[in-house]
Write a protein that holds these residues in place. Structure first.
Motif, PDB file in Angstrom:
ATOM      1  N   GLN A   3      40.640  59.024 112.197  1.00 45.46           N
ATOM      2  CA  GLN A   3      41.359  57.811 112.433  1.00 45.46           C
ATOM      3  C   GLN A   3      42.731  57.787 112.313  1.00 45.46           C
ATOM      4  OE1 GLN A   3      39.573  56.130 108.859  1.00 45.46           O
ATOM      5  NE2 GLN A   3      38.291  54.683 110.144  1.00 45.46           N
ATOM      6  N   SER A  15      43.668  50.255 110.758  1.00 49.95           N
ATOM      7  CA  SER A  15      42.960  51.434 111.109  1.00 49.95           C
ATOM      8  C   SER A  15      42.380  51.445 112.694  1.00 49.95           C
ATOM      9  CB  SER A  15      42.039  51.991 110.159  1.00 49.95           C
ATOM     10  OG  SER A  15      40.920  51.142 110.284  1.00 49.95           O
ATOM     11  N   THR A  17      39.805  53.847 114.902  1.00 51.56           N
ATOM     12  CA  THR A  17      39.021  54.974 115.078  1.00 51.56           C
ATOM     13  C   THR A  17      39.279  55.701 116.345  1.00 51.56           C
ATOM     14  OG1 THR A  17      37.312  54.096 113.661  1.00 51.56           O
ATOM     15  CG2 THR A  17      36.667  55.950 115.001  1.00 51.56           C
ATOM     16  N   TYR A  96      36.640  60.160 108.638  1.00 47.22           N
ATOM     17  CA  TYR A  96      36.134  58.998 109.018  1.00 47.22           C
ATOM     18  C   TYR A  96      35.677  58.213 107.976  1.00 47.22           C
ATOM     19  CZ  TYR A  96      33.355  55.119 111.367  1.00 47.22           C
ATOM     20  OH  TYR A  96      33.013  53.801 111.859  1.00 47.22           O
ATOM     21  N   ASP A 101      36.405  50.261 109.252  1.00 47.51           N
ATOM     22  CA  ASP A 101      36.162  49.518 110.259  1.00 47.51           C
ATOM     23  C   ASP A 101      35.761  48.121 109.814  1.00 47.51           C
ATOM     24  OD1 ASP A 101      36.886  51.292 112.045  1.00 47.51           O
ATOM     25  OD2 ASP A 101      34.741  51.940 112.366  1.00 47.51           O
TER      26      ASP A 101
END
Length: 231
Positions: A3, A15, A17, A96, A101
């Protein structure tokens, strides 16, 4: 998946990914990571996947791309690298965190409600939801002691690009550590010095000393043992 944790000048954090082979960064909306500030060039920088290693490259931007305090043209990204692009500070994390998210928005031109956090997403062994078939590196010393990095990529880099750096390869026959750059004290494996560019196979419980930090290799089968102890 790795990320990018983006911090803007107001203190808001978001953020992105990295799930594609190429991530472009810049002020134009067509970039993967859209950073709408005049200090950022239209197409400022690019991150590409090169055989499992992520490479950041400056695209002849006006203000340059700074990694760990130094202007770069092209450089391998290492876990927790600090990147400056215009007025933004971007932290690179190889760990991660799926919660990021859900609670953080990405700067892609359509988000104004970024969630505020204090640091890059790093899992802790007591709370990490680690798949049983993936090994991890556990930081055993320093300020980040107890945090882990999942070794889910074909190649995971460790250390500092401008100093001591190594790489762990995930292969069908196991996990292997390769000392890449040795600028300071020799890297060690279980207390014994390593030869640069000579690969060694890792087993559960191995300790790697790199850049003054101690890292423990935790083999996948150890996750089952840990779960039985803590449940």
């Amino acid at each position: 998946m790795p990320q990018l944790i983006i911090h803007d000048e107001s203190g808001e954090t978001s953020s992105l990914t990295i799930s594609t082979k190429t991530v472009t960064i810049g002020r134009r909306r067509t970039n993967t990571l859209f950073l709408p500030h005049l200090s950022v060039s239209g197409f400022h920088a690019r991150i590409t996947d090169d055989k499992g290693c992520l490479i950041i490259e400056d695209l002849d931007s006006t203000n340059g791309t700074i990694v760990n305090g130094e202007k770069i043209k092209r450089q391998v990204l290492v876990h927790l690298d600090d990147i400056i692009i215009g007025s933004y500070r971007v932290s690179y994390s190889e760990t991660y965190n799926p919660q990021a998210d859900n609670t953080s928005a990405t700067f892609m031109g359509h988000s104004n409600n970024a969630h505020q956090t204090s640091e890059a997403a790093i899992s802790h062994p007591a709370t990490a939801n680690t798949p049983e078939d993936i090994a991890v590196i556990k930081v055993a010393s320093g300020a980040k002691s107890g945090s882990v990095v999942m070794l889910e990529k074909p190649v995971t880099t460790l250390g500092k690009a401008n100093g001591d750096m190594g790489a762990i390869s995930k292969k069908s026959t196991g996990y292997y550590f390769l000392p890449v750059n040795d600028h300071g004290a020799p890297m060690k494996h279980n207390g014994k010095g390593l030869v640069p560019q000579v690969e060694i196979k890792l087993v559960g419980g191995d300790m790697i000393e790199i850049g003054g930090e101690y890292l423990e290799f935790v083999h996948p089968y150890q996750h089952n043992i840990y779960d039985k102890i803590t449940n």
